[in-house]
Write an enzyme that holds these catalytic residues in place. Sequence first.
Site, PDB file in Angstrom:
ATOM      1  N   GLY A  47      -7.466  -0.016  -2.787  1.00 33.50           N
ATOM      2  CA  GLY A  47      -6.684  -0.420  -3.953  1.00 33.50           C
ATOM      3  C   GLY A  47      -6.764  -1.922  -4.128  1.00 33.50           C
ATOM      4  O   GLY A  47      -7.057  -2.660  -3.178  1.00 33.50           O
ATOM      5  N   GLN A  52      -4.147 -10.130  -6.961  1.00 33.77           N
ATOM      6  CA  GLN A  52      -5.128 -10.412  -5.904  1.00 33.77           C
ATOM      7  C   GLN A  52      -6.418 -11.005  -6.446  1.00 33.77           C
ATOM      8  O   GLN A  52      -7.235 -11.529  -5.694  1.00 33.77           O
ATOM      9  CB  GLN A  52      -5.443  -9.134  -5.112  1.00 33.77           C
ATOM     10  CG  GLN A  52      -4.253  -8.646  -4.304  1.00 33.77           C
ATOM     11  CD  GLN A  52      -4.624  -7.423  -3.503  1.00 33.77           C
ATOM     12  OE1 GLN A  52      -4.606  -6.311  -4.006  1.00 33.77           O
ATOM     13  NE2 GLN A  52      -4.988  -7.618  -2.250  1.00 33.77           N
ATOM     14  N   CYS A  91      -4.344  -5.369   4.430  1.00 33.86           N
ATOM     15  CA  CYS A  91      -4.386  -5.905   3.075  1.00 33.86           C
ATOM     16  C   CYS A  91      -5.611  -6.792   2.906  1.00 33.86           C
ATOM     17  O   CYS A  91      -5.878  -7.642   3.754  1.00 33.86           O
ATOM     18  CB  CYS A  91      -3.105  -6.712   2.826  1.00 33.86           C
ATOM     19  SG  CYS A  91      -3.044  -7.449   1.189  1.00 33.86           S
ATOM     20  N   LEU A  92      -6.343  -6.607   1.832  1.00 32.97           N
ATOM     21  CA  LEU A  92      -7.528  -7.439   1.582  1.00 32.97           C
ATOM     22  C   LEU A  92      -7.158  -8.906   1.462  1.00 32.97           C
ATOM     23  O   LEU A  92      -7.982  -9.775   1.706  1.00 32.97           O
ATOM     24  CB  LEU A  92      -8.248  -7.005   0.295  1.00 32.97           C
ATOM     25  CG  LEU A  92      -9.043  -5.704   0.317  1.00 32.97           C
ATOM     26  CD1 LEU A  92      -9.608  -5.396  -1.052  1.00 32.97           C
ATOM     27  CD2 LEU A  92     -10.169  -5.753   1.340  1.00 32.97           C
ATOM     28  N   HIS A 133       2.422  -0.384  -1.628  1.00 40.32           N
ATOM     29  CA  HIS A 133       1.731  -1.616  -1.224  1.00 40.32           C
ATOM     30  C   HIS A 133       1.278  -2.423  -2.448  1.00 40.32           C
ATOM     31  O   HIS A 133       1.504  -3.627  -2.528  1.00 40.32           O
ATOM     32  CB  HIS A 133       0.530  -1.247  -0.341  1.00 40.32           C
ATOM     33  CG  HIS A 133      -0.250  -2.433   0.141  1.00 40.32           C
ATOM     34  ND1 HIS A 133      -0.198  -2.871   1.443  1.00 40.32           N
ATOM     35  CD2 HIS A 133      -1.088  -3.275  -0.518  1.00 40.32           C
ATOM     36  CE1 HIS A 133      -0.977  -3.949   1.561  1.00 40.32           C
ATOM     37  NE2 HIS A 133      -1.529  -4.209   0.388  1.00 40.32           N
ATOM     38  N   GLU A 134       0.670  -1.735  -3.396  1.00 42.08           N
ATOM     39  CA  GLU A 134       0.172  -2.442  -4.584  1.00 42.08           C
ATOM     40  C   GLU A 134       1.326  -2.948  -5.438  1.00 42.08           C
ATOM     41  O   GLU A 134       1.256  -4.033  -6.017  1.00 42.08           O
ATOM     42  CB  GLU A 134      -0.755  -1.534  -5.406  1.00 42.08           C
ATOM     43  CG  GLU A 134      -1.961  -0.978  -4.657  1.00 42.08           C
ATOM     44  CD  GLU A 134      -2.808  -2.029  -3.959  1.00 42.08           C
ATOM     45  OE1 GLU A 134      -2.747  -3.211  -4.360  1.00 42.08           O
ATOM     46  OE2 GLU A 134      -3.509  -1.685  -2.996  1.00 42.08           O
ATOM     47  N   HIS A 137       2.536  -6.197  -4.363  1.00 39.71           N
ATOM     48  CA  HIS A 137       1.733  -7.329  -4.852  1.00 39.71           C
ATOM     49  C   HIS A 137       2.210  -7.796  -6.229  1.00 39.71           C
ATOM     50  O   HIS A 137       2.170  -8.984  -6.533  1.00 39.71           O
ATOM     51  CB  HIS A 137       0.252  -6.937  -4.946  1.00 39.71           C
ATOM     52  CG  HIS A 137      -0.487  -7.013  -3.642  1.00 39.71           C
ATOM     53  ND1 HIS A 137      -0.571  -8.172  -2.907  1.00 39.71           N
ATOM     54  CD2 HIS A 137      -1.176  -6.081  -2.947  1.00 39.71           C
ATOM     55  CE1 HIS A 137      -1.287  -7.942  -1.808  1.00 39.71           C
ATOM     56  NE2 HIS A 137      -1.657  -6.679  -1.802  1.00 39.71           N
TER      57      HIS A 137
HETATM   58 ZN    ZN Z   1      -2.632  -5.801  -0.313  1.00 37.27          ZN
END
Ligand code: ZN
Length: 184
Positions: A47, A52, A91-92, A133-134, A137
């Site tokens: 995702g 991000q 997380c990226l 999670h998203e 963000h």
């Molecule tokens: Zn993340």
Amino acid sequence: MASPYAIRIVGDPVLRQRADDVTDIDGRLAKLCQDMAQTMYEAPGLGLAAPQVGVQKRFFVYDLGAGDGTEVLINPVVTESAGEWEFHEGCLSVPGLGFDIVRPKEIHVTGVDLDGNEVSFEADELLARLVQHELDHLDGVLLLDHLDDEQRREAKKALRERAMVGEPAPAVPEPAKRSLFRLR
Ligand code: ZN
């Protein structure tokens, strides 16, 4: 072909701001989603939320690999949640770190899709985790904010060491098998 976007990393203030509602669902947004999906697949991740890639709007793209292709959720809201579920989450935007984090197991989500249609669905386990999670963000929240004291110490140390030596973070420790490390 290179990813259209660089993924923003922890420390970038854009990751700490609350994103604005999407007001125009148009071709420009569709193109943005397409480019974000490419960035997500190349990362690779499950995702990717707009902040991000530096876009302060409330939407994210995801693909859990169920064969449905890239999904887009715009202006998402969790209307109900139940239960608890621990999952090794990464997380990226916080590369190289993963933590066991407890969040609600099941949620009800509403939002809008790329056609402008309202969507409403139940999610549990992995999908529920991804959405939560998203959504974090979009509110300027990172997984670091969900850590207990010990995990936080560990994370700060790892981030500090990485900053000092300028090296990529160490690989995620086990259990990595079902890791959301790739879920950004
Ligand atoms: Zn993340």
